[in-house]
Design a protein around this motif. Structure first.
Motif, PDB file in Angstrom:
ATOM      1  N   LEU A  94      -7.020 -13.631 -19.422  1.00  0.00           N
ATOM      2  CA  LEU A  94      -6.094 -12.246 -19.192  1.00  0.00           C
ATOM      3  C   LEU A  94      -5.072 -12.637 -17.747  1.00  0.00           C
ATOM      4  N   LYS A  95      -4.097 -12.038 -17.971  1.00  0.00           N
ATOM      5  CA  LYS A  95      -3.538 -11.754 -16.361  1.00  0.00           C
ATOM      6  C   LYS A  95      -2.825 -11.040 -16.163  1.00  0.00           C
ATOM      7  N   ALA A  96      -2.677 -10.956 -14.731  1.00  0.00           N
ATOM      8  CA  ALA A  96      -3.113  -9.062 -14.311  1.00  0.00           C
ATOM      9  C   ALA A  96      -2.249  -9.818 -12.170  1.00  0.00           C
ATOM     10  N   THR A  97      -1.120  -8.740 -12.364  1.00  0.00           N
ATOM     11  CA  THR A  97       0.043  -8.506 -11.443  1.00  0.00           C
ATOM     12  C   THR A  97      -1.087  -7.708  -9.963  1.00  0.00           C
ATOM     13  N   VAL A  98      -0.158  -8.411  -9.025  1.00  0.00           N
ATOM     14  CA  VAL A  98      -0.136  -7.866  -7.834  1.00  0.00           C
ATOM     15  C   VAL A  98       0.993  -7.459  -7.573  1.00  0.00           C
ATOM     16  N   LEU A  99       1.100  -5.862  -7.387  1.00  0.00           N
ATOM     17  CA  LEU A  99       2.780  -5.723  -6.962  1.00  0.00           C
ATOM     18  C   LEU A  99       2.639  -5.227  -5.306  1.00  0.00           C
ATOM     19  N   TYR A 100       2.808  -4.943  -4.723  1.00  0.00           N
ATOM     20  CA  TYR A 100       3.482  -4.472  -3.259  1.00  0.00           C
ATOM     21  C   TYR A 100       4.396  -3.410  -3.186  1.00  0.00           C
ATOM     22  N   VAL A 101       3.874  -2.671  -2.953  1.00  0.00           N
ATOM     23  CA  VAL A 101       5.632  -1.664  -2.632  1.00  0.00           C
ATOM     24  C   VAL A 101       5.429  -1.622  -1.050  1.00  0.00           C
ATOM     25  N   ASP A 102       6.950  -1.332  -0.382  1.00  0.00           N
ATOM     26  CA  ASP A 102       7.187  -1.332   0.844  1.00  0.00           C
ATOM     27  C   ASP A 102       8.060  -0.305   0.929  1.00  0.00           C
ATOM     28  N   LEU A 103       8.036   0.927   1.670  1.00  0.00           N
ATOM     29  CA  LEU A 103       9.160   2.263   1.530  1.00  0.00           C
ATOM     30  C   LEU A 103      10.145   1.594   2.709  1.00  0.00           C
ATOM     31  N   ASP A 104      11.601   1.672   2.477  1.00  0.00           N
ATOM     32  CA  ASP A 104      12.886   0.901   3.865  1.00  0.00           C
ATOM     33  C   ASP A 104      12.929   2.162   4.331  1.00  0.00           C
ATOM     34  N   ASP A 105      12.807   2.296   5.422  1.00  0.00           N
ATOM     35  CA  ASP A 105      13.456   3.111   6.315  1.00  0.00           C
ATOM     36  C   ASP A 105      12.490   3.873   6.182  1.00  0.00           C
ATOM     37  N   PHE A 106      11.607   3.783   6.392  1.00  0.00           N
ATOM     38  CA  PHE A 106      10.524   5.155   6.801  1.00  0.00           C
ATOM     39  C   PHE A 106      10.551   5.395   8.178  1.00  0.00           C
ATOM     40  N   LYS A 107      10.459   4.692   9.517  1.00  0.00           N
ATOM     41  CA  LYS A 107      10.295   4.807  10.650  1.00  0.00           C
ATOM     42  C   LYS A 107      11.318   5.277  11.259  1.00  0.00           C
ATOM     43  N   PRO A 108      12.032   5.815  10.778  1.00  0.00           N
ATOM     44  CA  PRO A 108      13.463   6.660  11.158  1.00  0.00           C
ATOM     45  C   PRO A 108      12.771   7.567  10.446  1.00  0.00           C
ATOM     46  N   VAL A 109      12.336   8.385   9.843  1.00  0.00           N
ATOM     47  CA  VAL A 109      11.898   9.510   9.403  1.00  0.00           C
ATOM     48  C   VAL A 109      11.550  10.069   9.577  1.00  0.00           C
ATOM     49  N   ASN A 110      10.412   9.486  10.458  1.00  0.00           N
ATOM     50  CA  ASN A 110       9.267  10.074  10.566  1.00  0.00           C
ATOM     51  C   ASN A 110      10.148  10.036  12.483  1.00  0.00           C
ATOM     52  N   ASP A 111      10.893   8.720  13.038  1.00  0.00           N
ATOM     53  CA  ASP A 111      11.389   9.534  14.295  1.00  0.00           C
ATOM     54  C   ASP A 111      12.539  10.997  14.619  1.00  0.00           C
ATOM     55  N   ARG A 112      13.033  11.142  13.152  1.00  0.00           N
ATOM     56  CA  ARG A 112      13.611  11.885  12.974  1.00  0.00           C
ATOM     57  C   ARG A 112      13.690  13.355  12.787  1.00  0.00           C
ATOM     58  N   TYR A 113      12.619  13.305  12.050  1.00  0.00           N
ATOM     59  CA  TYR A 113      12.103  14.684  11.950  1.00  0.00           C
ATOM     60  C   TYR A 113      10.192  14.887  11.930  1.00  0.00           C
ATOM     61  N   GLY A 114       9.966  14.370  12.496  1.00  0.00           N
ATOM     62  CA  GLY A 114       8.698  14.262  13.096  1.00  0.00           C
ATOM     63  C   GLY A 114       6.991  14.012  11.605  1.00  0.00           C
ATOM     64  N   HIS A 115       6.410  13.221  11.938  1.00  0.00           N
ATOM     65  CA  HIS A 115       5.453  12.852  11.785  1.00  0.00           C
ATOM     66  C   HIS A 115       5.042  13.738  10.505  1.00  0.00           C
ATOM     67  N   ALA A 116       5.195  15.133  10.995  1.00  0.00           N
ATOM     68  CA  ALA A 116       5.047  16.339   9.335  1.00  0.00           C
ATOM     69  C   ALA A 116       5.200  15.360   8.264  1.00  0.00           C
ATOM     70  N   VAL A 117       6.643  15.522   8.421  1.00  0.00           N
ATOM     71  CA  VAL A 117       7.932  15.454   7.167  1.00  0.00           C
ATOM     72  C   VAL A 117       7.463  13.745   6.572  1.00  0.00           C
ATOM     73  N   GLY A 118       7.307  13.163   7.535  1.00  0.00           N
ATOM     74  CA  GLY A 118       6.763  11.770   7.168  1.00  0.00           C
ATOM     75  C   GLY A 118       5.533  11.366   6.118  1.00  0.00           C
ATOM     76  N   ASP A 119       3.880  12.203   7.251  1.00  0.00           N
ATOM     77  CA  ASP A 119       3.239  12.494   6.194  1.00  0.00           C
ATOM     78  C   ASP A 119       3.578  13.001   4.620  1.00  0.00           C
ATOM     79  N   SER A 120       4.374  13.985   4.874  1.00  0.00           N
ATOM     80  CA  SER A 120       4.332  14.370   3.594  1.00  0.00           C
ATOM     81  C   SER A 120       5.346  13.872   2.148  1.00  0.00           C
ATOM     82  N   LEU A 121       6.231  12.753   3.245  1.00  0.00           N
ATOM     83  CA  LEU A 121       7.057  11.813   2.030  1.00  0.00           C
ATOM     84  C   LEU A 121       6.038  10.855   1.250  1.00  0.00           C
ATOM     85  N   LEU A 122       5.141  10.392   2.052  1.00  0.00           N
ATOM     86  CA  LEU A 122       4.074   9.400   2.233  1.00  0.00           C
ATOM     87  C   LEU A 122       3.372  10.269   0.953  1.00  0.00           C
TER      88      LEU A 122
END
Length: 418
Positions: free
Chosen positions: A288-316
């Motif tokens: 069979l074939k198998a695929t590994v897919l990497y997914v990296d959020l864009d601009d996640f650090k500004p969310v933490n910096d602006r709204y705080g880690h609690a909002v960042g955790d909720s986003l994750l």
């Protein structure tokens, strides 16, 4: 002459009541002595059973606590080993010297955690099997540490290809042997706990049956005492069963915590590598074939910096749920750390199917949502690698997927700048 037999008859008649009065007294004394002996024996039996059960309960509790601590240390050792290996691998992948230095610091940190866990294990009371496993690990660590130093030096000298070759050819077999040794130690501790609990349960049941069998063979008073003893033993048996259930629940919880991300509930890096190894093995066996897919959020650090880690955790957490909704129930979705996620797609290798999965992920993630009054519109960059088209080794596939993901991220930033 007639008077003589009459006097004898009268004397016998008068003697009979005295004899009848003495017999019940003798029986009473015997019964009292018999009951006293029975009560004494039953008291001894009850006391002995209670003391044995309490000693057994204390022994089981001590054994469970000791073995459970060893399981925790083995789990910590396994996690630290995985993390140290990953830090070493990333030193050979990234090209930025600052990122290399950051991964090198992580490499040093996880090496300290490996030593800490092993020293804690070595300081505990060990049997022959545990001592042998630690000795095996010592021998392996001597070679692994030497290879780690060589690989790290090569990576810092910019000789990444040679470093990756050393990882694939020399380091990987020793790493697998080391991990297998730790796994053996963890399984051994679980088996010993189960054996102790089984022995305690059997001993408790034997004690109960002996007490009940003895109690059923004596008079009503002894039976009453036996019944009370049975109830007392039953309570101790229930206590042991409750401890067993609590241990099973705690063991299951430890296993889940060791293999899942506490914030999102997704598979963690350790479980991801395990599932990927299984998927590649099956793909190779079933062609069979198998695929590994990497997914990296864009601009996640500004969310933490602006709204705080609690909002960042909720986003994750929201992103984790949307990723699960974008793939099949048989696929593995994992959080590798920070804002990095990965997906294993077994049986998927065609470019069109991979593209549909990536489009579904982007479409699900880009839907806006509100957290604590802040409206967020997440986006991501994806990169994939296909087995066996892009390689047959896990490290090769992960490197290819990581490169494509960063290429997609650079292209997105370049397009945005344009």
């Amino acid at each position: 002459m007639l008077a003589e037999p009459a006097r004898k008859f009268q004397s016998l008649a008068m003697a009979e009541p005295r004899s009848q009065q003495r017999l019940p007294k003798r029986l009473s004394r015997l019964l009292v002595v018999g009951f006293a002996v029975l009560i004494g024996l039953m008291s001894v039996l009850v006391l002995n059973s209670v003391l044995n059960l309490r000693a057994q309960e204390a022994r089981v509790a001590g054994t469970v606590e000791l073995r459970n601590r060893k399981i925790e240390l083995a789990t910590d050792l396994l996690m630290a080993t995985y993390s140290r290996h990953n830090s070493l691998v990333y030193q050979t992948i990234v090209g930025d010297p600052f990122e290399q230095d950051d991964h090198f610091q992580q490499f040093i940190k996880w090496g300290y955690e490996v030593g800490k866990a092993r020293n804690a294990l070595r300081a505990m009371r060990l049997d022959g099997f545990e001592t042998a496993r630690l000795a095996d690990q010592d021998a392996l660590l001597a070679r692994i540490v030497e290879l780690h130093d060589r690989i790290s030096d090569l990576a810092r000298q910019g000789r990444a290809e040679q470093a990756r070759q050393l990882i694939a050819v020399d380091l990987r077999p020793d790493n697998l042997k080391f991990i297998d040794s730790v796994d053996q130690l963890e399984h051994y501790e679980r088996d010993r706990i189960q054996a102790e609990l089984d022995a305690a349960r059997s001993a408790s049941r034997r004690a109960i049956f002996v007490a009940v069998g003895l109690g059923s063979a004596i008079v009503l008073l002894a039976c009453a005492i036996a019944y009370l003893t049975y109830r007392q033993m039953g309570r101790y048996a229930d206590t042991i069963d409750e401890q067993m259930r609590a241990l099973e629940q705690h063991s299951a919880q430890l296993k889940h915590e060791a293999t899942h991300d506490p914030l999102t509930g997704l598979a963690n890096r350790s479980l991801f590598y395990h599932r990927l190894t299984e998927a590649l093995t099956r793909a190779g066996q079933d062609q069979l074939k198998a695929t590994v897919l990497y997914v990296d959020l864009d601009d996640f650090k500004p969310v933490n910096d602006r709204y705080g880690h609690a909002v960042g955790d909720s986003l994750l957490q929201v992103v984790a749920g949307r990723l699960l909704g974008s793939v099949r129930t048989t696929d593995t979705v994992a959080r590798l750390g920070g804002d990095e996620f990965a997906v294993i797609l077994l049986g998927v290798g065609e470019a069109s199917r991979i593209s549909r999965f990536e489009e579904a992920i982007r479409a699900n993630l880009v839907r806006p949502f509100e957290i604590d009054g802040a409206e967020l519109v997440p986006s991501c960059s994806c990169g994939h690698a296909v087995y066996p088209d892009d390689g047959v080794g896990m490290d090769t596939l992960l490197h290819a997927a990581d490169e494509r993901m960063y290429a997609a991220k650079r292209a997105r930033k370049g397009g945005a700048a344009g």
